[in-house]
Design a protein around this motif. Structure first.
Motif, short mmCIF file in Angstrom:
data_model
loop_
_atom_site.label_atom_id
_atom_site.label_comp_id
_atom_site.label_asym_id
_atom_site.label_seq_id
_atom_site.Cartn_x
_atom_site.Cartn_y
_atom_site.Cartn_z
N ALA A 107 56.99 23.54 16.02
CA ALA A 107 56.97 25.07 15.75
C ALA A 107 57.03 25.59 16.32
O ALA A 107 57.59 26.82 16.58
N CYS A 108 56.07 25.67 17.53
CA CYS A 108 56.03 26.68 18.12
C CYS A 108 56.91 26.75 19.17
O CYS A 108 57.70 27.95 19.44
N ALA A 142 48.25 22.30 8.98
CA ALA A 142 48.84 21.92 10.50
C ALA A 142 48.68 23.25 11.25
O ALA A 142 48.06 23.56 12.57
N LEU A 143 50.41 24.05 10.46
CA LEU A 143 50.14 25.91 11.54
C LEU A 143 48.84 26.29 11.58
O LEU A 143 48.82 27.04 12.59
N ARG A 144 48.11 25.83 10.42
CA ARG A 144 47.57 26.86 10.43
C ARG A 144 46.28 26.51 11.81
O ARG A 144 45.00 27.73 11.81
N LEU A 150 47.48 25.89 20.40
CA LEU A 150 49.18 25.67 21.16
C LEU A 150 49.86 26.07 21.59
O LEU A 150 50.50 26.24 22.54
N CYS A 151 50.15 27.55 20.65
CA CYS A 151 50.55 28.67 21.16
C CYS A 151 49.88 29.45 20.31
O CYS A 151 50.61 30.36 19.40
N PRO A 152 48.92 30.49 20.81
CA PRO A 152 48.21 31.30 20.06
C PRO A 152 49.07 33.06 19.77
O PRO A 152 48.50 33.41 18.52
N LYS A 153 50.51 33.23 21.10
CA LYS A 153 51.11 34.01 20.55
C LYS A 153 51.34 34.46 19.34
O LYS A 153 52.79 35.83 19.04
N LEU A 158 52.20 33.83 12.44
CA LEU A 158 52.22 32.51 11.34
C LEU A 158 51.62 33.46 10.01
O LEU A 158 51.56 32.82 8.94
N LYS A 159 50.57 33.96 10.38
CA LYS A 159 49.94 35.40 9.17
C LYS A 159 50.74 35.56 8.70
O LYS A 159 50.38 35.45 7.11
#
Length: 244
Positions: A107-108, A142-144, A150-153, A158-159
């Motif tokens: 996803a990242c 899992a993404l939340r 793994l990719c906080p940017k 995502l929110k």
């Protein structure tokens, strides 16, 4: 015959004086140096250097050698991928054949590619993440948990995707009208650029065409999709984006 001659009177006096000096010198040699009251004798005595007494150095005792302490081990930090996979096992997420770290990393990477070539991919970053979340039963969970690791940017994107309030882009395909990640919400959409042989149509639930259009050459096309529409189809029109 021997002649006895006597010195003249003046000479006798000088001989007497000489004898007196010799006697005085003899007394000096016999009796030692004159006393300190004599200024002539005291001068050489004062010129003698006074011996310098060096201060005694304190003795330095060798300090006992302390045994070297064992180095404190540095605590090892668990990699974020491992922490995510541990959480995956604890929560029992259903991700088909993916581990949690593999699913989130894909996803990242998808978000990075979408951001780099948005027109080619044909999705916004929140839309790509929403589609990824919808692809697995536990994808959203899992993404939340994994995107901040793994990719906080992409945490803000995502929110938006998980809230459902994000821009949906439309490429060549037929879409159902609705609010799920795989659907297109109603609204006004526009495509721009060097448009050639673009066909689009809106259809009702019974399959009837509500509206359509064919543009051989155009620079801009705008379409309004109603909430009562069933599907929207686009062919050769490029990327449709919402008009705000």
């Amino acid at each position: 015959m021997f002649r006895i001659s006597f010195p003249p009177p003046g000479r006798k006096r000088r001989v007497g004086t000489l004898l007196a000096v010799v006697c005085a010198s003899t007394l000096v040699i016999v009796l030692g140096e004159p006393s300190g009251n004599d200024p002539a004798a005291a001068a050489p005595q004062a010129a003698r250097p006074t011996p310098v007494v060096e201060p005694s150095q304190p003795s330095v005792e060798a300090s006992p050698v302390e045994p070297s302490a064992a180095p404190t081990p540095t605590p090892t930090r668990t990699p974020p991928e491992q922490r995510l996979d541990d959480l995956w096992h604890d929560k029992g997420w259903d991700l088909s054949d993916y581990s949690a770290s593999e699913f989130v990393q894909d996803a990242c990477d998808m978000a990075d590619q979408t951001d780099f070539l948005p027109e080619q991919v044909g999705e916004s970053v929140p839309q790509a993440l929403a589609m990824r979340a919808a692809s697995q039963k536990s994808g959203a969970e899992a993404l939340r948990a994994g995107v901040p690791l793994l990719c906080p940017k992409w945490a803000k994107a995502l929110k938006k995707s998980l809230s459902g309030r994000y821009d949906r882009w439309i490429t060549d395909d037929t879409y159902d009208i609705g609010t799920s990640p795989t659907q297109i919400p109603p609204g006004t959409y526009r495509t721009e650029g060097d448009i050639a042989d673009c066909y689009w149509e809106r259809t009702a639930a019974n399959g009837d065409i509500i509206d359509n259009g064919l543009a051989n050459v155009a620079r801009k096309i705008t379409v309004h999709i109603s909430a009562t529409d069933s599907t929207f189809t686009s062919e050769g029109c490029g990327v449709w984006t919402p008009v705000h």
